[in-house]
Design a protein around this motif. Structure first.
Motif, short mmCIF file in Angstrom:
data_model
loop_
_atom_site.label_atom_id
_atom_site.label_comp_id
_atom_site.label_asym_id
_atom_site.label_seq_id
_atom_site.Cartn_x
_atom_site.Cartn_y
_atom_site.Cartn_z
N THR A 263 57.16 27.85 67.73
CA THR A 263 58.37 28.19 68.48
C THR A 263 59.59 27.50 67.90
O THR A 263 59.50 26.39 67.36
N ALA A 264 60.73 28.18 68.04
CA ALA A 264 62.00 27.62 67.58
C ALA A 264 62.42 26.41 68.41
O ALA A 264 63.35 25.70 68.03
N THR A 265 61.74 26.16 69.52
CA THR A 265 62.06 24.97 70.31
C THR A 265 61.49 23.70 69.68
O THR A 265 61.63 22.62 70.25
N TRP A 266 60.85 23.81 68.53
CA TRP A 266 60.34 22.64 67.81
C TRP A 266 61.48 21.67 67.47
O TRP A 266 61.28 20.46 67.38
N TYR A 267 62.70 22.20 67.28
CA TYR A 267 63.81 21.42 66.76
C TYR A 267 64.60 20.70 67.86
O TYR A 267 64.66 21.14 68.99
N ARG A 268 65.22 19.60 67.44
CA ARG A 268 66.15 18.93 68.34
C ARG A 268 67.44 19.74 68.39
O ARG A 268 67.74 20.52 67.48
N HIS A 269 68.19 19.54 69.45
CA HIS A 269 69.46 20.24 69.59
C HIS A 269 70.54 19.53 68.78
O HIS A 269 70.69 18.31 68.85
N ALA A 270 71.27 20.29 67.97
CA ALA A 270 72.40 19.75 67.21
C ALA A 270 73.66 20.50 67.63
O ALA A 270 73.66 21.73 67.71
N GLU A 271 74.72 19.77 67.90
CA GLU A 271 75.96 20.39 68.38
C GLU A 271 76.76 21.05 67.28
O GLU A 271 77.50 22.01 67.53
N ASP A 272 76.61 20.59 66.03
CA ASP A 272 77.53 21.00 64.98
C ASP A 272 76.96 21.98 63.96
O ASP A 272 77.71 22.57 63.19
N LYS A 273 75.65 22.18 63.93
CA LYS A 273 75.07 23.07 62.92
C LYS A 273 73.67 23.51 63.34
O LYS A 273 73.01 22.85 64.14
N PRO A 274 73.22 24.66 62.77
CA PRO A 274 71.86 25.11 63.09
C PRO A 274 70.81 24.26 62.38
O PRO A 274 71.10 23.63 61.36
N GLN A 275 69.62 24.26 62.92
CA GLN A 275 68.49 23.58 62.30
C GLN A 275 67.76 24.58 61.40
O GLN A 275 67.45 25.69 61.83
N ASP A 276 67.49 24.18 60.15
CA ASP A 276 66.79 25.09 59.26
C ASP A 276 65.38 24.60 58.98
O ASP A 276 64.99 23.50 59.37
N GLU B 199 65.14 18.70 62.24
CA GLU B 199 64.46 17.53 62.80
C GLU B 199 63.78 17.88 64.11
O GLU B 199 64.30 18.67 64.90
N PRO B 200 62.61 17.31 64.36
CA PRO B 200 61.88 17.61 65.61
C PRO B 200 62.63 17.09 66.83
O PRO B 200 63.29 16.06 66.78
N GLY B 201 62.52 17.82 67.92
CA GLY B 201 63.18 17.41 69.14
C GLY B 201 62.24 16.66 70.07
O GLY B 201 61.15 16.26 69.68
N ASP B 202 62.70 16.46 71.31
CA ASP B 202 61.86 15.80 72.30
C ASP B 202 61.86 16.61 73.58
O ASP B 202 62.54 17.61 73.70
N GLY B 203 61.07 16.19 74.54
CA GLY B 203 60.91 16.96 75.77
C GLY B 203 59.62 17.76 75.73
O GLY B 203 58.94 17.84 74.69
N PHE B 204 59.27 18.38 76.85
CA PHE B 204 57.98 19.03 76.97
C PHE B 204 57.79 20.17 75.97
O PHE B 204 56.75 20.25 75.30
N SER B 205 58.76 21.05 75.84
CA SER B 205 58.60 22.20 74.94
C SER B 205 58.41 21.76 73.49
O SER B 205 57.60 22.32 72.76
N CYS B 206 59.16 20.74 73.08
CA CYS B 206 59.01 20.22 71.73
C CYS B 206 57.66 19.54 71.54
O CYS B 206 57.02 19.67 70.49
N GLU B 207 57.21 18.87 72.57
CA GLU B 207 55.89 18.22 72.53
C GLU B 207 54.79 19.26 72.34
O GLU B 207 53.86 19.05 71.54
N VAL B 208 54.89 20.37 73.05
CA VAL B 208 53.91 21.45 72.90
C VAL B 208 53.95 22.01 71.49
O VAL B 208 52.91 22.22 70.85
N ALA B 209 55.16 22.28 70.99
CA ALA B 209 55.30 22.86 69.65
C ALA B 209 54.71 21.94 68.59
O ALA B 209 54.02 22.40 67.66
N ILE C 153 64.23 26.63 84.46
CA ILE C 153 65.63 26.69 84.05
C ILE C 153 65.81 26.40 82.56
O ILE C 153 66.73 26.88 81.91
N GLU C 154 64.88 25.63 81.99
CA GLU C 154 64.95 25.29 80.57
C GLU C 154 64.98 26.52 79.68
O GLU C 154 65.60 26.54 78.62
#
Length: 333
Positions: free
Chosen positions: A116-129, A134-144, A271-272
């Motif tokens: 899933t594309a939710t693997w990535y952390r959220h960046a305000e200034d540019k897309p994640q390629d 970089e990997p994100g955190d939270g439940f969805s990222c943990e699952v990915a 809501i996520e």
């Protein structure tokens, strides 16, 4: 004998479309799922429990591709029980498929595992390629991350090429999907910005998703993790404007976060799924030569209006029909 495509989770949303797509392409489809409910009827159906090796493992011998989409739906309340089901169902299915491939005398050429594309952390200034994201955190990222760990750690023969598909929101005009829900909300005048409206949306038209799967199967040099999203990343505010224009609704009431929380609870969802920003770029697909047929949200959403359901999707022509406006940059629409 025609090339064999084995699809796990074949009775789910993506599985149904992939099964029909490959059957129409002349492939021998083996559809594997826990039960027949939702199956498109394409190919040969085999049952499994998602945990243990069974007769279905024989279908992997010499297959052109194995595609794993199996896992408990994320469109639910994230209770402790559902969190466990979401994560463990994906890990278990991936592990047992890896064990079956390891036991093949003639292993499949390619193993595609959904991610899933939710693997990535959220960046305000540019897309994640797919190269530097970089990997994100939270439940969805943990699952990915757990899903991909199970996939890449699976000990399979070197002849089997492995790709994890980090898939964005796939659009098709079908009951209960994201497209259907957003369209109905918009038609009722509720198609305004959700939350702050600045969260990014990473999406892909179903037609391009199917083409991308074909593309990565055919390219022997692609492996590892690869993003499967369109090269257009509208904000939620821009995204909802597209739906308003397609359904001809001039007004769209915005929804504050507290309103979305109530709505998600009433719909048995989270809501996520609406508020989390997904800003993901498919650099590897583009660099490998893939070209999107539906590269802009306006054209993609408009095209799907006339392609209702599985039958309508495959019956309708796939030409661009939304006019020159589709090709304008988002800021100029």
């Amino acid at each position: 004998m025609n090339p064999v495509i084995v699809i796990f989770g074949a009775n789910g949303f993506l599985g149904r479309y992939l099964s029909r797509h490959f059957a129409r392409s002349g492939k021998e489809v083996v559809a594997v799922a826990c039960d027949r409910e939702g199956w498109s009827g394409d190919g040969m159906f085999l049952e499994w429990d998602g945990k243990t090796i069974g007769p279905w493992a024989l279908a992997l011998e010499g297959a052109e591709a194995v595609i794993n989409l199996a896992g408990h739906s994320v469109n639910c309340r994230y209770t402790q029980k559902n969190r466990g089901l979401i994560k463990q169902s994906r890990v278990d299915a991936t592990l047992v498929i890896g064990q079956a491939i390891a036991g093949c005398k003639t292993p499949p050429k390619t193993w595609l595992n959904a991610s899933t594309a939710t693997w990535y952390r959220h960046a305000e200034d540019k897309p994640q390629d797919d190269w530097l994201g970089e990997p994100g955190d939270g439940f969805s990222c943990e699952v990915a991350q757990a899903w991909e760990d199970a996939f890449f750690q699976a000990q399979v023969p070197a002849k089997t090429r492995k790709l994890a598909l980090r898939i964005g929101m796939v659009l098709a005009n079908e009951e209960g999907t994201v497209y259907d829900v957003l369209r109905k909300l918009t038609a009722r005048g509720l198609g305004g910005a959700m939350g702050g409206g600045n969260q990014r949306v990473s999406w892909i038209h179903m037609e391009d998703f199917l083409r991308a799967v074909d593309f990565v199967i055919a390219d022997p040099f692609l492996d590892g993790a690869i993003n499967v999203t369109a090269p257009d990343f509208p904000t939620n505010r821009e995204w909802m404007r597209v739906f308003r224009e397609v359904v001809g609704m001039p007004l769209g009431l915005p929804a504050a976060e507290w309103m979305l929380k109530i709505g998600a609870r009433l719909m048995g969802s989270e809501i996520e799924l609406v508020l989390k920003s997904r800003w993901v770029d498919s650099v590897r697909l583009r660099d490998a030569g893939f070209r999107w047929r539906w590269s802009r949200a306006a054209g993609a959403v408009a095209n799907l209006e006339g392609r209702r359901g599985l039958e309508g999707f495959f019956r309708a022509p796939s030409g661009r029909s939304a006019g020159a406006r589709v090709w304008l940059p988002i800021g100029t629409r």
